[in-house]
Design a protein around this motif. Sequence first.
Motif, PDB file in Angstrom:
ATOM      1  N   ILE A 692      13.185 -23.295  -2.724  1.00 13.94           N
ATOM      2  CA  ILE A 692      13.681 -24.666  -2.844  1.00 13.94           C
ATOM      3  C   ILE A 692      13.031 -25.503  -1.750  1.00 13.94           C
ATOM      4  O   ILE A 692      12.420 -24.965  -0.816  1.00 13.94           O
ATOM      5  N   LEU A 693      13.149 -26.812  -1.865  1.00 11.69           N
ATOM      6  CA  LEU A 693      12.477 -27.717  -0.930  1.00 11.69           C
ATOM      7  C   LEU A 693      12.883 -27.411   0.515  1.00 11.69           C
ATOM      8  O   LEU A 693      14.063 -27.222   0.802  1.00 11.69           O
ATOM      9  N   THR A 694      11.901 -27.382   1.387  1.00 13.06           N
ATOM     10  CA  THR A 694      12.151 -27.154   2.807  1.00 13.06           C
ATOM     11  C   THR A 694      11.873 -28.443   3.585  1.00 13.06           C
ATOM     12  O   THR A 694      11.266 -29.381   3.049  1.00 13.06           O
ATOM     13  N   LEU A 695      12.301 -28.443   4.828  1.00 10.83           N
ATOM     14  CA  LEU A 695      12.190 -29.648   5.657  1.00 10.83           C
ATOM     15  C   LEU A 695      10.748 -30.155   5.753  1.00 10.83           C
ATOM     16  O   LEU A 695      10.501 -31.359   5.692  1.00 10.83           O
ATOM     17  N   ASP A 696       9.797 -29.212   5.880  1.00  6.76           N
ATOM     18  CA  ASP A 696       8.410 -29.640   6.086  1.00  6.76           C
ATOM     19  C   ASP A 696       7.816 -30.317   4.845  1.00  6.76           C
ATOM     20  O   ASP A 696       6.757 -30.915   4.927  1.00  6.76           O
ATOM     21  N   MET A 698       9.760 -32.479   2.967  1.00  8.54           N
ATOM     22  CA  MET A 698      10.562 -33.663   2.683  1.00  8.54           C
ATOM     23  C   MET A 698       9.755 -34.900   3.058  1.00  8.54           C
ATOM     24  O   MET A 698       9.321 -35.044   4.196  1.00  8.54           O
TER      25      MET A 698
ATOM     26  N   ASN B 123       8.720 -28.995  12.023  1.00 11.82           N
ATOM     27  CA  ASN B 123       8.441 -28.294  10.764  1.00 11.82           C
ATOM     28  C   ASN B 123       8.416 -26.787  10.961  1.00 11.82           C
ATOM     29  O   ASN B 123       8.893 -26.029  10.114  1.00 11.82           O
ATOM     30  N   ARG B 131      20.485 -27.696   0.783  1.00 12.52           N
ATOM     31  CA  ARG B 131      20.419 -28.084  -0.627  1.00 12.52           C
ATOM     32  C   ARG B 131      20.841 -29.542  -0.833  1.00 12.52           C
ATOM     33  O   ARG B 131      20.611 -30.104  -1.882  1.00 12.52           O
ATOM     34  N   TYR B 135      17.357 -33.302   5.369  1.00 13.42           N
ATOM     35  CA  TYR B 135      16.194 -33.028   6.228  1.00 13.42           C
ATOM     36  C   TYR B 135      15.744 -34.230   7.056  1.00 13.42           C
ATOM     37  O   TYR B 135      15.418 -34.094   8.233  1.00 13.42           O
ATOM     38  N   ARG B 139      15.587 -34.471  11.123  1.00 14.94           N
ATOM     39  CA  ARG B 139      14.368 -34.825  11.881  1.00 14.94           C
ATOM     40  C   ARG B 139      14.638 -36.023  12.792  1.00 14.94           C
ATOM     41  O   ARG B 139      14.261 -36.017  13.969  1.00 14.94           O
TER      42      ARG B 139
END
Lengths: 751, 154
Positions: A692-696, A698, B123, B131, B135, B139
Amino acid sequence: MSRGPFENIAETVQEPVNLSRRGFMRASSGAAAGAFILGFGLPTRRARADDTKSPKFRGTQVPAFLEIRPDNTVLLQSPFIEGGQGTFTAMAQIVGEELDADPETFIVENAPAGDEYTVMDSGMRITGGSMSVRDGYAPMRRLGALARAMLLQAGAQQMGVSVTELTTQPGYVVHTGSGRTVRYGDLAHVAMDLPIPDPAIVTLKDPSQFRWIGQPVQRLDIYEKSTGKAEYTIDMRVEGMLHAAVQHAPRLGMTIASIRNEEQVLNMRGIHSVHHLPGAVAVVAERWWHAKQGAEALLVNWAEATLGTAETMRVMPSDFSSESYKTHLATASGKIDDAETKGDTEQALQKAHTVLEATYSSQYVNHAQLEPPSALARYNADGTLDIWLPNQAPDMFRADMAKRTGLDVEKITIHSPLLGGFFGRHFLYDQANPYPQAILLAKATGRPIKLIWSREEEFLRDALRPLAVVKFRGGLDTNGYPVALEAISATEGPTEGLGPKRGKDLDPSALEGLTGKAYDIPNRRISQRYIQSPTALGYWRSVGNSMNDFLYETFLDELADKGGKDPYELRRHLLRGNKRLTTLLQAVVDLSGGWKRGPFTAADGSRRARGIGMASPFGSEAAAIAEVSIEQGQVRVHEIWEALDPGSIVNPAIVEAQINGAVALGLSQVLLEEAVYENGMPRARNYDGYPILTLDHMPRVHVKIVESGEKMGGVGEPPLPAIPPAVANAVSTLVGRRIRSMPLSRHNFQS
Amino acid sequence: MDLTINGVPHQLEIEPETPLLWALRDDLAMTGTKYGCGLAQCGACTVLVNGQAVRSCVTPIERVAGASVLTIEAIEQDDLGKRVVSAWVKHQVPQCGYCQSGQVMAAVSLLKQVPHPTDDDINAAMLNLCRCGTYNAIRAAIHDLASSPENKGA
């Protein structure tokens, strides 16, 4: 279910032994945990139950919803569950506005099951469909106003003055002449004996006077959630509790034939017992870690589903694969039912200057909420049942439990802790919830049972977002403008999936997003070819729109290309005369600094392009622009601009957070996600196989909230559906070929 | 097995291979640390062991015997931890909140090692799954912390 005045005392015995959320909140709000707190109106609630019972005025039983404590805090029983979308805070804002009490002084819980908490126009009680604020807005304002009127009346009695001489300031009744004040908390015991005023004539504030509605009020649950103090079902614990874990049959419909090593597992460390359940084996232990090890160690011979099983539940064949299922859907024949038609699409296609045909598809996706499902069930000495579980519809779950256990609903108390994400996961899906197993195990062991599904069991039994294969035909006139559009979707809708048979009418959640598009195309036909999926199906954030707007909006760009039109200009053309949507489209284009399709070279030297997507989901309107590049053969999304028009809003900060969340989930879907089935089983059983989508990954998200003043629409789901097509359209522009399926990670963009 | 959790010694009569996560949750009733995947994939179970972020779901308790374990329950006893929590509140980071214990622990660990993290540092360190899509708020909160005058590194 009634909460008597002595409930707080009883609670010290009956609530989980770890400090409950409620206990915690009470302690943190300054009132002593377990103190005798007298809410107003409680003893007479039942007697008045019918006073105001009219479908026109739901949710007027003030004492059922509100408890104003001596410390002037307000305990609100919310008709809607909090799962991250901010609804507890929004409810506090709405009630607080009319009650004249600062939302900061609110403690909000999910209300128990019971008719008095049904406030939705539909007469149901669910948290879903992005309906909480839009359906709760009017009744919750009214509720606050009724409570304020009762406090004013109580204040008049206490001060010995006429109620017309009184007003309120946040948390206080004020005598305008003398300036004398009385705290709400000191009036609660007087207000208790007063009748609820007539909801038909209660006065609401003029919106120009709003103090909290429309403001970015801070959420009530942030500190607890930042310090591990917020509690979810999985954290619950009661005296004498045992832990349970299960191993499910690899495929739906199978049953236990035999267990080859039951004795050995029983002799493993810490194991209490092994249980045979419908379609699963369970291990009970003093610790969950032991239960899980035991459940995984069991060697089970599973028997294929018996004849006739498919009539009552879904049966998964051993040769099912999602890839070949797509081919099956693409080539299937059979009846087609029209959901939306205008003009004569067939004739228009025959007369069209150019006809474009293309087949598009979506994919199965998992909910993958971070909190694995669990349930804690306890039979009490008096035969009643207490159960803690994640759920989006307490009354529906309680009715199902009554059916399963033979208990009257009054004997079942449902507790609904915070949800560790939901996205549609916690509705009543047969075979996809742990509570029936927890109840059976509690009955069998005579002990309270907390059953947690491991992440692997969750991926095996999750109810999936449906997949669809859509055959599009589009007709263009000599100028390249669309004159006809036909979409035939081979799919099964999530509501049809609950059946497990098809309903009398078409399932709107199967086609929404193909239907309901605002574009002025004179001839159109949107139809479904119903084909039952062997997988369990469920609702996933933005439901049908989550895939259908991708399918439609990417085909629309394909039509634009075919007709030699810019996709933004074409949308403007098709929306001409539609003030709300041209305003919205302009808003997102302005937000992005002006329409720039590309491809172009960005400041960092990367080649980039932008794409547009629009959607009209859940009563709101959305328009998004995405900017993408290709990095090592894969798509990188750099920027998302999104404009959302929900008509009017309650909390702009929460709306912005929801847009960020919907963008993340929309991106995750279009870039990465697909629940692949092979040999009747999901290939991925954990996040390692289901990225699933990760922070890096976004992107930056730029938000514009447009309040058109139109009827209030939803917020939680509406920002999602425009994202996948915006991204895919940008990628198509960048790579010079059309993208007709998700996820993009399955496409090779290596140049 | 002797464990020191948040400065408090505990003696647990459980197998040394028991994952720290389940010792915390089921034996010590410290449920702030969450189970998400059991595979060190999601990060919901993150705790600090001698100041380093560790996935407690795959860490046997024998590996932390004698070490200093810090969990979310005591995060505000740590100066930096307290500031991270404040930043989380200021930026209204959590939505459902389930992953946030782990996110806070990962952020504390990052800032202890890299007081002024770049986007690339963030990162690389913030691998925890969310979910709800918090994010960007995460940050922003970390950058805000890094630029605050109180931030001298730890």
